[in-house]
Design a protein around this motif. Structure first.
Motif, mmCIF file in Angstrom:
data_model
loop_
_atom_site.group_PDB
_atom_site.id
_atom_site.type_symbol
_atom_site.label_atom_id
_atom_site.label_comp_id
_atom_site.label_asym_id
_atom_site.label_seq_id
_atom_site.Cartn_x
_atom_site.Cartn_y
_atom_site.Cartn_z
ATOM 1 N N ALA A 7 0.843 -1.159 -0.086
ATOM 2 C CA ALA A 7 -0.012 0.033 0.096
ATOM 3 C C ALA A 7 0.811 1.299 -0.123
ATOM 4 N N LEU A 8 2.163 1.120 0.051
ATOM 5 C CA LEU A 8 2.883 2.058 0.239
ATOM 6 C C LEU A 8 2.939 3.120 -0.714
ATOM 7 N N PRO A 9 2.902 3.248 -2.137
ATOM 8 C CA PRO A 9 2.691 4.265 -3.043
ATOM 9 C C PRO A 9 1.545 4.906 -2.657
ATOM 10 N N ASN A 10 0.294 4.562 -2.308
ATOM 11 C CA ASN A 10 -0.692 5.362 -2.251
ATOM 12 C C ASN A 10 -0.696 6.115 -0.672
ATOM 13 N N LEU A 11 0.087 5.351 0.278
ATOM 14 C CA LEU A 11 0.176 6.014 1.670
ATOM 15 C C LEU A 11 1.063 7.181 1.549
ATOM 16 N N PHE A 12 2.201 7.104 0.719
ATOM 17 C CA PHE A 12 3.039 8.362 0.384
ATOM 18 C C PHE A 12 2.395 9.411 -0.289
ATOM 19 N N GLN A 13 1.556 9.119 -1.368
ATOM 20 C CA GLN A 13 0.709 10.182 -2.006
ATOM 21 C C GLN A 13 -0.049 10.970 -0.728
ATOM 22 N N GLY A 14 -0.602 9.911 0.206
ATOM 23 C CA GLY A 14 -1.635 10.579 1.208
ATOM 24 C C GLY A 14 -0.516 11.546 2.222
ATOM 25 N N ILE A 15 0.563 11.221 2.454
ATOM 26 C CA ILE A 15 1.430 11.878 3.042
ATOM 27 C C ILE A 15 1.744 13.154 2.535
ATOM 28 N N LYS A 16 2.117 13.108 1.440
ATOM 29 C CA LYS A 16 2.394 14.396 0.683
ATOM 30 C C LYS A 16 1.327 15.500 0.554
ATOM 31 N N LEU A 17 0.059 14.892 0.251
ATOM 32 C CA LEU A 17 -1.130 15.658 0.245
ATOM 33 C C LEU A 17 -1.238 16.311 1.595
ATOM 34 N N SER A 18 -1.215 15.547 2.609
ATOM 35 C CA SER A 18 -1.282 16.000 3.927
ATOM 36 C C SER A 18 -0.469 17.198 4.177
ATOM 37 N N LEU A 19 0.664 16.953 4.162
ATOM 38 C CA LEU A 19 1.656 18.173 4.230
ATOM 39 C C LEU A 19 1.337 19.223 3.570
ATOM 40 N N ALA A 20 0.957 19.056 2.219
ATOM 41 C CA ALA A 20 0.748 20.425 1.472
ATOM 42 C C ALA A 20 -0.723 21.077 2.083
ATOM 43 N N TYR A 21 -1.755 20.290 2.467
ATOM 44 C CA TYR A 21 -2.933 20.749 2.889
ATOM 45 C C TYR A 21 -2.761 21.379 4.247
#
Lengths: 247, 253
Positions: B174-188
């Motif tokens: 699941a890591l690629p999606n989790l990373f996408q989530g982490i990146k978006l979370s930081l931006a938001y």
């Protein structure tokens, strides 16, 4: 899932939201928000006043302009970047990182460039809404399956026929998704603009309500904005899903 | 020269070209000099500002607020995502809420948050958290959806316990999606906090920019603005670099 179960679950979720709302009211009191039923009644009253519509018209017209500009400019840029693969590869990560910056800091620049008034709001809506439209369109064009274009060539379709029967149907669903995201972000941009520096509009009503401790007004306007945003988004989402699942 | 280095060079070229263009437009008066500062002066102002005590205090305030909101959103978003993935009926019921969450301009809740949490950092943390949470939650759900069933079967075949299945099989898949989530979370989280400060609070970088605008102090305004934008771009780039390094290592393994 049966349809009845879906309706039941939806109703339960709605009731849960109302319960949380009522709970917040019990906890924080009338200095923070008004309870659900009173808010709905006040919101309905508000919708009957010309003063509210004066503000709403301002917001809606700025919003409509920024959506229109984002859509036309975004699709044009997206098609261009998509057609020239090198330009697209250069631009895509740059646009993605523009998407993640706090654009609110740029609002003063818009004000300095466009002056106080609707154009600054529209421009601010556009810098929010434009990028997702470009990115989705670019992605759609980039990911067209080559076999579709080869088929068009082997059927000797003219360029116009290719566009009409192959390209447009292939990219339309993705562009619709981009427009949906752009639509929401334009609304966000216009409202933030009004909250920060404006004498008219829905965002101004909210800020004015806060500054004059008019909790009733703030809560009711917030509710109206949420209902509008969620309603419009659900309609666009339904359209989006229909386009994606078309044969 | 390979294609990817050409793309990289073109990207730098375009960025530098745009900066030079803005510089020239400002110096020649094409862009009104009262509206936009030339980039070189923005950079000089930024460097000067970052040596003053007051600005550094604002930077610390904003960054720590963002950090708390971001970490909270990632941890709780992940936990709720995992729980929700295990209860499909609840997930289906909540799905429409998640789908329209980002269509609501979240800043309309700011007055409520102030009333609930008082002035200070807490309502800002709350708004950053609320802006970032669903991104992580949705990414977790998508990531878990995309774990191929065959991997779960292999884990069962090797008689891995639940903890080892999660650590060795499900998380990496699941890591690629989790990373996408982490990146978006930081931006938001960053966007939420800065905007909250900008509109209503009395401290932090967002407030300092709004204050400089209102007192016609363009130099400070542009210096701070450049710093905020650079911080966002740099943090995002660092996370992306880390992400592609992890993926390369996985590709080798």
């Amino acid at each position: 899932m049966s349809r009845r179960q879906g309706v039941l679950d939806g109703t339960l979720i709605l009731l849960a939201i109302l319960a949380v709302w009522q709970g917040l009211y019990q906890y924080a009191g009338s200095a923070a928000l008004t309870p659900p039923w009173a808010t709905v009644r006040y919101a309905v009253d508000l919708l009957g006043t010309p003063n509210f519509w004066g503000h709403a018209t301002q917001t809606l017209s700025a919003f409509a302009w920024s959506v229109a500009i984002s859509a036309v400019l975004g699709i044009a840029l997206g098609l261009w970047f998509g057609a020239f693969r090198f330009a697209g590869d250069v631009a895509e990560p740059m646009l993605a990182s523009l998407y993640t910056i706090p654009k609110v800091t740029l609002y003063p620049v818009m004000l300095l460039l466009f002056g106080l008034g609707p154009s600054a709001k529209i421009a601010f809506g556009v810098i929010h809404g434009l990028i997702p439209v470009v990115l989705f369109t670019l992605g759609a064009v980039k990911n067209i399956r080559p076999v579709l274009l080869r088929t068009a060539r082997s059927l000797r379709l003219s360029p116009i026929q290719t566009a009409r029967f192959v390209l447009v149907p292939a990219v339309l669903p993705e562009i619709a998704s981009g427009l949906r995201v752009g639509f929401s972000l334009c609304l966000l941009g216009v409202l933030i603009g009004e909250m920060f520096a404006s004498q008219r509009g829905i965002g101004f009503l909210i800020i004015n309500g806060i500054n004059s401790h008019n909790v009733k007004l703030t809560t009711a306007v917030t509710l109206i904005v949420i209902v509008f945003a969620v309603g419009a988004n659900s309609a666009l989402l339904a359209l989006d899903r229909r386009l994606h699942h078309r044969g | 020269m390979t294609r990817s280095t050409r793309i990289l060079r073109a990207r730098w070229g375009v960025s530098l070209g745009l900066i030079v263009l803005l510089e020239v437009a400002c110096r020649t008066g094409l862009v009104p000099p009262l509206a936009v500062l030339p980039p070189s002066e923005m950079a000089a102002a930024m460097v000067e500002l970052l040596t003053t005590e007051e600005v550094l205090a604002n930077v610390a305030a904003t960054f720590s607020t963002v950090a708390v909101a971001f970490l909270g959103a990632v941890l709780i978003g992940f936990a709720v995502g995992v729980a929700l993935h295990g209860i499909p009926r609840l997930r289906r019921a909540i799905d429409p809420l998640l789908a329209s969450y980002y269509s609501v301009p979240i800043f309309v809740f700011y007055p409520l948050l102030v009333a609930l949490f008082g002035l200070g950092a807490l309502p800002l943390i709350a708004i950053g958290f609320l802006a970032a949470l669903p991104a992580m939650l949705i990414a977790t759900l998508l990531g878990l959806d995309r774990v191929p069933p065959v991997l779960r079967r292999v884990a069962r075949m090797h008689r891995l316990g639940p903890a080892r299945t999660a650590a060795l099989v499900i998380l990496p898949a699941a890591l690629p999606n989790l990373f996408q989530g982490i990146k978006l979370s930081l931006a938001y989280a960053f966007i939420g906090v800065i905007a909250g400060e900008f509109i209503l609070s009395g401290g932090g970088l967002g407030y300092a920019i709004a204050y400089a605008y209102e007192s016609f102090d363009n130099r400070t305004m542009y210096g701070l603005m450049l710093f905020v934008l650079l911080s966002a771009v740099v943090s995002n780039t660092l996370l992306s670099a880390w992400e592609s390094r992890l993926q390369r290592r996985r590709g080798r393994g």
